[in-house]
Design a protein around this motif. Structure first.
Motif, PDB file in Angstrom:
ATOM      1  N   THR A  18       4.002  -8.660 -13.510  1.00  0.00           N
ATOM      2  CA  THR A  18       5.474  -9.189 -13.353  1.00  0.00           C
ATOM      3  C   THR A  18       6.030  -9.431 -11.955  1.00  0.00           C
ATOM      4  O   THR A  18       6.688 -10.461 -11.518  1.00  0.00           O
ATOM      5  CB  THR A  18       6.169  -8.269 -14.133  1.00  0.00           C
ATOM      6  N   LYS A  19       5.686  -8.299 -11.160  1.00  0.00           N
ATOM      7  CA  LYS A  19       6.156  -8.567  -9.848  1.00  0.00           C
ATOM      8  C   LYS A  19       5.332  -9.692  -9.123  1.00  0.00           C
ATOM      9  O   LYS A  19       6.057 -10.239  -8.400  1.00  0.00           O
ATOM     10  CB  LYS A  19       5.679  -7.319  -9.017  1.00  0.00           C
ATOM     11  N   SER A  20       4.255  -9.844  -9.526  1.00  0.00           N
ATOM     12  CA  SER A  20       3.476 -11.085  -8.664  1.00  0.00           C
ATOM     13  C   SER A  20       4.232 -12.213  -9.204  1.00  0.00           C
ATOM     14  O   SER A  20       4.305 -13.339  -8.193  1.00  0.00           O
ATOM     15  CB  SER A  20       2.120 -10.988  -9.268  1.00  0.00           C
ATOM     16  N   ARG A  25       7.320 -12.880 -10.202  1.00  0.00           N
ATOM     17  CA  ARG A  25       8.622 -12.880  -9.667  1.00  0.00           C
ATOM     18  C   ARG A  25       8.558 -13.389  -8.157  1.00  0.00           C
ATOM     19  O   ARG A  25       9.607 -14.015  -7.554  1.00  0.00           O
ATOM     20  CB  ARG A  25       9.558 -11.714  -9.559  1.00  0.00           C
ATOM     21  N   GLU A  44      -1.982   0.056 -18.921  1.00  0.00           N
ATOM     22  CA  GLU A  44      -1.050  -0.981 -19.279  1.00  0.00           C
ATOM     23  C   GLU A  44      -0.030  -1.202 -18.874  1.00  0.00           C
ATOM     24  O   GLU A  44       0.580  -2.374 -18.324  1.00  0.00           O
ATOM     25  CB  GLU A  44      -0.718  -1.252 -20.881  1.00  0.00           C
ATOM     26  N   MET A  45       0.965  -0.180 -18.620  1.00  0.00           N
ATOM     27  CA  MET A  45       2.294  -0.221 -17.932  1.00  0.00           C
ATOM     28  C   MET A  45       1.922  -0.720 -16.357  1.00  0.00           C
ATOM     29  O   MET A  45       2.855  -1.731 -15.977  1.00  0.00           O
ATOM     30  CB  MET A  45       3.034   1.266 -17.962  1.00  0.00           C
ATOM     31  N   GLY A  46       1.115  -0.144 -15.614  1.00  0.00           N
ATOM     32  CA  GLY A  46       0.936  -0.474 -14.366  1.00  0.00           C
ATOM     33  C   GLY A  46       0.288  -1.950 -14.194  1.00  0.00           C
ATOM     34  O   GLY A  46       1.094  -2.723 -13.125  1.00  0.00           O
ATOM     35  N   SER A  51       1.260  -4.310 -16.274  1.00  0.00           N
ATOM     36  CA  SER A  51       2.057  -5.154 -16.583  1.00  0.00           C
ATOM     37  C   SER A  51       3.305  -5.360 -15.534  1.00  0.00           C
ATOM     38  O   SER A  51       3.554  -6.290 -15.157  1.00  0.00           O
ATOM     39  CB  SER A  51       2.944  -4.494 -17.739  1.00  0.00           C
ATOM     40  N   GLU A  52       3.467  -4.088 -14.770  1.00  0.00           N
ATOM     41  CA  GLU A  52       4.484  -4.218 -13.777  1.00  0.00           C
ATOM     42  C   GLU A  52       3.894  -4.850 -12.370  1.00  0.00           C
ATOM     43  O   GLU A  52       4.591  -5.819 -11.991  1.00  0.00           O
ATOM     44  CB  GLU A  52       4.537  -2.820 -13.179  1.00  0.00           C
ATOM     45  N   ASN A  53       2.747  -4.947 -12.277  1.00  0.00           N
ATOM     46  CA  ASN A  53       1.984  -5.647 -11.229  1.00  0.00           C
ATOM     47  C   ASN A  53       1.930  -7.133 -11.477  1.00  0.00           C
ATOM     48  O   ASN A  53       2.395  -7.853 -10.341  1.00  0.00           O
ATOM     49  CB  ASN A  53       0.638  -5.179 -10.838  1.00  0.00           C
ATOM     50  N   LYS A  95       6.778 -12.175 -19.888  1.00  0.00           N
ATOM     51  CA  LYS A  95       6.208 -11.034 -20.631  1.00  0.00           C
ATOM     52  C   LYS A  95       4.728 -10.866 -20.643  1.00  0.00           C
ATOM     53  O   LYS A  95       4.106 -11.869 -20.259  1.00  0.00           O
ATOM     54  CB  LYS A  95       6.351 -11.552 -22.026  1.00  0.00           C
TER      55      LYS A  95
END
Length: 145
Positions: free
Chosen positions: A67-69, A71, A59-61, A63-65, A85
């Motif tokens: 969010t980066k996408s 932004r 989930e963390m990976g 979520s980070e991907n 979120k």
């Protein structure tokens, strides 16, 4: 013209052009971009999915991907105050839960216009959010070509 002055506006995000239209509409309706809360819901992958079995997908990976996408898609200052979120599970239920947690004033969601068997089998996230959300839901339809 601003529709709301105090409450959050929830905008479900699925990286489609229709989601972008929903985001732009919410910007027009909000008194401030800090009211806008974009939510991307990722369905849980099947437990036998190789990435899950091998532990390379978590989930963390994800979520980070995501969010980066988001932004990267919106690097301009105009979008800086918009909160993004990531949630996991059933999109319709999670979007509604998020709106409830925020005591949101509005959900702005796009409808992808599925009909017939596709609508029957896949259901409609917009329809589910409309039924479950604790606040008004603005459903944007795809303009006819």
């Amino acid at each position: 013209m601003t529709l709301l002055t105090k409450k959050s506006i929830v905008v479900p995000w699925d990286y489609s052009e229709m989601s972008k239209n929903a985001l732009e509409t919410s910007i027009e309706l909000a008194a401030s971009n800090s009211q806008i809360k974009v939510v991307h819901v990722i369905p849980y992958p099947p437990s036998m999915e190789p990435g899950v079995v091998w532990g390379s997908v978590d989930e963390m990976g994800l979520s980070e991907n995501a969010t980066k996408s988001f932004r990267r898609e919106f690097p301009e200052d105009k979008y800086e105050d918009i909160e993004f979120k990531v949630m996991f599970g059933d999109p319709g239920s999670q979007i509604s839960t998020f709106a409830k947690e925020l005591d949101a004033g509005l959900v702005v969601i796009s409808s992808h216009g599925r009909t017939g068997l596709a609508h029957f089998f896949l259901g409609s996230v917009a329809e589910k959010v409309t039924r479950l959300a604790p606040c008004p839901v603005l459903v944007l339809r795809k303009p006819k070509s």
